[in-house]
Design a protein around this motif. Structure first.
Motif, mmCIF file in Angstrom:
data_model
loop_
_atom_site.group_PDB
_atom_site.id
_atom_site.type_symbol
_atom_site.label_atom_id
_atom_site.label_comp_id
_atom_site.label_asym_id
_atom_site.label_seq_id
_atom_site.Cartn_x
_atom_site.Cartn_y
_atom_site.Cartn_z
ATOM 1 N N UNK A 28 0.812 -1.222 0.000
ATOM 2 C CA UNK A 28 0.000 0.000 0.000
ATOM 3 C C UNK A 28 0.843 1.270 0.000
ATOM 4 N N UNK A 29 2.150 1.148 0.157
ATOM 5 C CA UNK A 29 3.019 2.324 0.266
ATOM 6 C C UNK A 29 3.986 2.350 -0.927
ATOM 7 N N UNK A 30 3.929 3.418 -1.703
ATOM 8 C CA UNK A 30 4.692 3.514 -2.947
ATOM 9 C C UNK A 30 6.190 3.501 -2.695
ATOM 10 N N UNK A 31 6.645 4.143 -1.622
ATOM 11 C CA UNK A 31 8.083 4.269 -1.368
ATOM 12 C C UNK A 31 8.637 3.143 -0.506
ATOM 13 N N UNK A 32 7.804 2.171 -0.136
ATOM 14 C CA UNK A 32 8.258 1.095 0.750
ATOM 15 C C UNK A 32 9.332 0.238 0.073
ATOM 16 N N UNK A 33 10.297 -0.222 0.879
ATOM 17 C CA UNK A 33 11.393 -1.066 0.397
ATOM 18 C C UNK A 33 11.393 -2.366 1.188
ATOM 19 N N UNK A 34 11.434 -3.506 0.491
ATOM 20 C CA UNK A 34 11.504 -4.825 1.119
ATOM 21 C C UNK A 34 12.854 -5.441 0.757
#
Length: 294
Positions: A28-34
């Motif tokens: 749901x978060x565009x800038x999220x990094x996994x």
């Protein structure tokens, strides 16, 4: 090797043992990094990555990852030691013949046992990230307020309000502390929500807590005022352009006093949904108000 994942640059940042869950909370978060790591070799690198990105991960999680890796290595080592010696060509041929004979016998022999059918209903997918406590916070707070009419002796309605706050200390094995109470003649439910926030942050000072704090409220009005207006109100002495005072300014002043030095993030959570912590606060606040209604 045991895989684990670090989610960063989003409110749900933290350590996740399951890739599917890590992708689900970050989608749901565009800038999220996994980012993917392997235990035990890459645990120090993951810890450095969390420190560089200001991600709080409790020591128990790191220890559980290391223990899983050790257990897997021990299981693989034991399986290697118990492997049978290589069989000769004659032994393999005899084994294949024995298997064929066994299968023929089993197919011809009727079974008297009842047929057990496996459940074919697919498991319900986990699609409610709000039920997960944020990994980046060491302490999580849920608040709620309620207002009910109370008739007095003159048959005139007056109001009674209840508030509740649930403190969840993730750094202490998710120990929960519930705070609740009531007030006579409250203005509205938003006022009782503010009372719950103030009482929760005031009680928090009695505990030794480290790390970031997340506070969830289902009152959008209070959340927006806290995040975008409270600091400006304090600098202006809680006065408006028309010369009047901010609504409930005395209570806002108390909230600012107990919160401005805390690493606190206030967020909105949908009320009357599947969030069990918010629902507990809702029921407790209503019970506090209802107990005072004749």
């Amino acid at each position: 090797m045991v895989e684990f994942y670090i989610v960063s640059k989003c409110p749900m940042e933290g350590l996740y043992k399951n890739e599917k869950l890590a992708r689900q909370v970050s989608v749901s978060y565009k800038d999220a990094v996994v980012k993917r790591f392997e235990a035990p070799d890459e645990i120090p690198a993951a810890q450095k990555y969390c420190a560089d990105n200001l991600i709080t991960v409790h020591q128990n999680l790191w220890q559980s990852i290391a223990d899983r890796a050790k257990a897997q290595e021990a299981a693989e080592r034991a399986a290697t030691e118990l492997l049978p010696a290589p069989a000769t060509e004659e032994a393999e041929t005899a084994k294949e013949e024995a298997v064929v004979v066994t299968r023929v016998v089993e197919e011809k022999k009727p079974s008297n046992l009842p047929v057990v059918r496996k459940n074919t209903v697919p498991a319900k997918p986990y699609n409610n990230p709000q039920m997960q406590l944020p990994q980046w916070a060491s302490t999580v707070i849920f608040t709620d307020g309620s207002v009910m009419p109370k008739p007095d002796g003159d048959d005139k309605e007056r109001m009674v309000g209840g508030y509740a706050a649930l403190l969840v200390f993730r750094s202490m094995n998710e120990t929960e502390v519930m705070i609740s109470g009531h007030k006579d003649y409250p203005r509205e439910s938003a006022y009782m929500e503010m009372v719950a926030i103030y009482k929760a942050l005031k009680r928090l000072k009695k505990y030794r807590t480290d790390g970031k704090i997340a506070l969830f409220s289902d009152c959008m009005e209070v959340v927006n005022a806290f995040n975008s207006k409270l600091t400006g109100w304090h600098e202006c002495g809680y006065k408006l352009k028309n010369g009047g005072r901010v609504k409930y300014w005395k209570l806002w002043k108390k909230i600012w006093k107990v919160s401005h030095k805390l690493p606190l993030r206030v967020q909105w959570v949908k009320g009357h949904a599947k969030n069990r912590w918010n629902n507990r606060c809702d029921m407790t606040a209503k019970a506090e108000a209802k107990l005072r209604v004749g």
